[in-house]
Design a protein around this motif. Structure first.
Motif, PDB file in Angstrom:
ATOM      1  N   TYR A  77       0.795  -1.464   0.478  1.00  0.00           N
ATOM      2  CA  TYR A  77       0.157   0.242  -0.325  1.00  0.00           C
ATOM      3  C   TYR A  77       0.921   1.334  -0.052  1.00  0.00           C
ATOM      4  O   TYR A  77       0.646   2.365  -1.004  1.00  0.00           O
ATOM      5  CB  TYR A  77      -0.941   0.110   1.113  1.00  0.00           C
ATOM      6  N   MET A  78       2.463   0.959   0.556  1.00  0.00           N
ATOM      7  CA  MET A  78       2.724   2.265   0.510  1.00  0.00           C
ATOM      8  C   MET A  78       3.133   2.326  -0.279  1.00  0.00           C
ATOM      9  O   MET A  78       3.850   3.765  -1.382  1.00  0.00           O
ATOM     10  CB  MET A  78       4.286   1.940   1.527  1.00  0.00           C
ATOM     11  N   TYR A  79       4.070   1.678  -1.429  1.00  0.00           N
ATOM     12  CA  TYR A  79       4.332   1.614  -2.842  1.00  0.00           C
ATOM     13  C   TYR A  79       3.846   2.052  -3.297  1.00  0.00           C
ATOM     14  O   TYR A  79       4.454   3.196  -4.105  1.00  0.00           O
ATOM     15  CB  TYR A  79       5.006   0.037  -3.157  1.00  0.00           C
ATOM     16  N   TRP A 121      -7.171   5.215  -4.077  1.00  0.00           N
ATOM     17  CA  TRP A 121      -7.463   4.295  -4.014  1.00  0.00           C
ATOM     18  C   TRP A 121      -6.569   3.553  -2.977  1.00  0.00           C
ATOM     19  O   TRP A 121      -6.274   2.299  -1.541  1.00  0.00           O
ATOM     20  CB  TRP A 121      -7.516   2.205  -5.017  1.00  0.00           C
ATOM     21  N   ALA A 122      -5.066   3.120  -3.243  1.00  0.00           N
ATOM     22  CA  ALA A 122      -4.104   3.133  -2.593  1.00  0.00           C
ATOM     23  C   ALA A 122      -3.650   4.017  -1.010  1.00  0.00           C
ATOM     24  O   ALA A 122      -2.978   3.519   0.048  1.00  0.00           O
ATOM     25  CB  ALA A 122      -3.065   3.184  -3.285  1.00  0.00           C
ATOM     26  N   THR A 123      -4.166   5.453  -0.933  1.00  0.00           N
ATOM     27  CA  THR A 123      -4.886   6.294   0.248  1.00  0.00           C
ATOM     28  C   THR A 123      -5.516   5.371   0.885  1.00  0.00           C
ATOM     29  O   THR A 123      -5.147   5.765   1.990  1.00  0.00           O
ATOM     30  CB  THR A 123      -4.780   7.278   0.005  1.00  0.00           C
ATOM     31  N   VAL A 124      -6.263   4.992   0.486  1.00  0.00           N
ATOM     32  CA  VAL A 124      -8.580   4.173   0.728  1.00  0.00           C
ATOM     33  C   VAL A 124      -7.388   2.937   1.929  1.00  0.00           C
ATOM     34  O   VAL A 124      -7.039   2.838   3.478  1.00  0.00           O
ATOM     35  CB  VAL A 124      -8.876   4.246   0.848  1.00  0.00           C
ATOM     36  N   LYS A 125      -6.980   2.280   0.754  1.00  0.00           N
ATOM     37  CA  LYS A 125      -5.980   1.037   1.777  1.00  0.00           C
ATOM     38  C   LYS A 125      -5.218   0.862   2.686  1.00  0.00           C
ATOM     39  O   LYS A 125      -4.847   0.291   4.098  1.00  0.00           O
ATOM     40  CB  LYS A 125      -5.527   0.326   0.911  1.00  0.00           C
ATOM     41  N   TYR A 126      -4.056   2.088   2.225  1.00  0.00           N
ATOM     42  CA  TYR A 126      -3.493   2.826   2.894  1.00  0.00           C
ATOM     43  C   TYR A 126      -4.282   2.849   5.038  1.00  0.00           C
ATOM     44  O   TYR A 126      -3.402   2.629   5.726  1.00  0.00           O
ATOM     45  CB  TYR A 126      -2.183   3.105   2.615  1.00  0.00           C
ATOM     46  N   THR A 128      -6.613   3.016   6.168  1.00  0.00           N
ATOM     47  CA  THR A 128      -7.874   1.694   6.139  1.00  0.00           C
ATOM     48  C   THR A 128      -7.181   0.463   7.177  1.00  0.00           C
ATOM     49  O   THR A 128      -7.111  -0.542   8.618  1.00  0.00           O
ATOM     50  CB  THR A 128      -9.344   1.304   5.887  1.00  0.00           C
ATOM     51  N   GLU A 129      -6.240   0.021   6.040  1.00  0.00           N
ATOM     52  CA  GLU A 129      -5.279  -1.036   6.424  1.00  0.00           C
ATOM     53  C   GLU A 129      -3.245  -0.818   7.389  1.00  0.00           C
ATOM     54  O   GLU A 129      -2.988  -1.920   7.316  1.00  0.00           O
ATOM     55  CB  GLU A 129      -5.551  -1.921   5.532  1.00  0.00           C
ATOM     56  N   GLY A 130      -3.229  -0.237   5.861  1.00  0.00           N
ATOM     57  CA  GLY A 130      -2.053  -0.556   6.628  1.00  0.00           C
ATOM     58  C   GLY A 130      -1.081   0.572   7.288  1.00  0.00           C
ATOM     59  O   GLY A 130       0.401  -0.198   7.978  1.00  0.00           O
ATOM     60  N   GLU A 131      -1.710   1.645   7.792  1.00  0.00           N
ATOM     61  CA  GLU A 131      -0.792   1.707   9.038  1.00  0.00           C
ATOM     62  C   GLU A 131      -0.998   0.954   9.811  1.00  0.00           C
ATOM     63  O   GLU A 131       0.156   0.686  10.659  1.00  0.00           O
ATOM     64  CB  GLU A 131      -1.398   2.967   9.642  1.00  0.00           C
ATOM     65  N   ARG A 132      -2.112  -0.015  10.581  1.00  0.00           N
ATOM     66  CA  ARG A 132      -2.840  -1.331  11.504  1.00  0.00           C
ATOM     67  C   ARG A 132      -1.793  -2.436  11.317  1.00  0.00           C
ATOM     68  O   ARG A 132      -0.367  -2.796  11.711  1.00  0.00           O
ATOM     69  CB  ARG A 132      -3.575  -1.502  11.231  1.00  0.00           C
ATOM     70  N   PHE A 133      -1.211  -2.847   9.170  1.00  0.00           N
ATOM     71  CA  PHE A 133      -0.233  -3.684   9.265  1.00  0.00           C
ATOM     72  C   PHE A 133       1.656  -2.939   9.198  1.00  0.00           C
ATOM     73  O   PHE A 133       2.346  -3.941  10.374  1.00  0.00           O
ATOM     74  CB  PHE A 133      -0.186  -3.942   7.739  1.00  0.00           C
ATOM     75  N   LEU A 134       1.651  -1.597   9.207  1.00  0.00           N
ATOM     76  CA  LEU A 134       2.862  -1.301   9.454  1.00  0.00           C
ATOM     77  C   LEU A 134       3.439  -1.690  11.323  1.00  0.00           C
ATOM     78  O   LEU A 134       4.884  -1.882  11.703  1.00  0.00           O
ATOM     79  CB  LEU A 134       2.983   0.185   9.371  1.00  0.00           C
TER      80      LEU A 134
END
Length: 141
Positions: A77-79, A121-126, A128-134
Motif C-alpha cells: 500500500y505504501m508503494y 485507492w492506495a491511500t484508502v487502503k493504506y 484503513t489497513e496499512g497503518e495497522r499492518f505497519l
C-alpha cells in the motif's frame, strides 16, 4: 539521466519505505518470489492500469497470507500511496457561498483519471489497513 533497471528501482523504492528496519520488512527484498511480485506491481503501475494494479496487489496479498506475513501488505500500500499518483499538496477546503466545497490537490505531474484512481485507492487502503499492518511489522521482536 541514468536509466535504472526496474529491479533496482523497486529495491530503492522499498528501501525508502523502511523495509530494511525489521526482519519481516527485509523479506520484501530477500524473498525472491515476493520481490518479483513487487516488480509486477511496479510494471502494472507504470502501465497506469487500475485493474492490473489491483491484480498485482492481490497476488502479493495471497503470497503473504500463504507465508503468514500478511502484515507486509503495508509496504504494498505504501508503494502506491507514496507515488506520483497521489497529490503532493492539498489546499484546505474552501466553503463556497452556495454550499459547495472546493478541495484542490496539486500533483507533481499531469495525472490521468486512472492514475488518480490508483492513488486514491492506495491511500484508502493504506489509511484503513496499512497503518495497522505497519504497527504489527514494527512491533515484531
Amino acid at each position: 539521466m541514468i536509466k535504472v533497471s526496474i529491479y533496482q528501482f523497486v529495491k530503492d523504492k522499498l528501501l525508502t519505505h523502511g523495509v530494511e528496519k525489521t526482519e519481516d520488512g527485509l523479506m520484501t527484498l530477500n524473498d525472491q518470489k515476493l520481490f518479483s511480485l513487487f516488480v509486477d506491481l511496479e510494471r502494472a503501475a507504470r502501465k497506469s492500469n487500475f485493474d492490473e494494479v489491483q491484480t498485482a496487489t492481490i497476488a502479493i496479498e495471497g503470497y503473504l497470507i500463504s507465508v503468514g506475513k500478511r502484515q507486509l501488505m503495508a509496504f504494498a500500500y505504501m508503494y502506491l500511496r507514496f507515488s506520483d499518483f497521489t497529490p503532493k499538496r492539498t489546499i484546505p477546503d474552501e466553503y463556497l457561498s452556495d454550499g459547495r466545497v472546493r478541495k484542490s490537490k496539486e500533483f507533481l505531474r499531469q495525472v490521468s483519471n486512472e492514475e488518480m484512481l490508483i492513488g486514491l485507492w492506495a491511500t484508502v487502503k493504506y489509511e484503513t489497513e496499512g497503518e495497522r499492518f505497519l504497527r504489527l511489522v514494527y512491533s515484531q521482536p
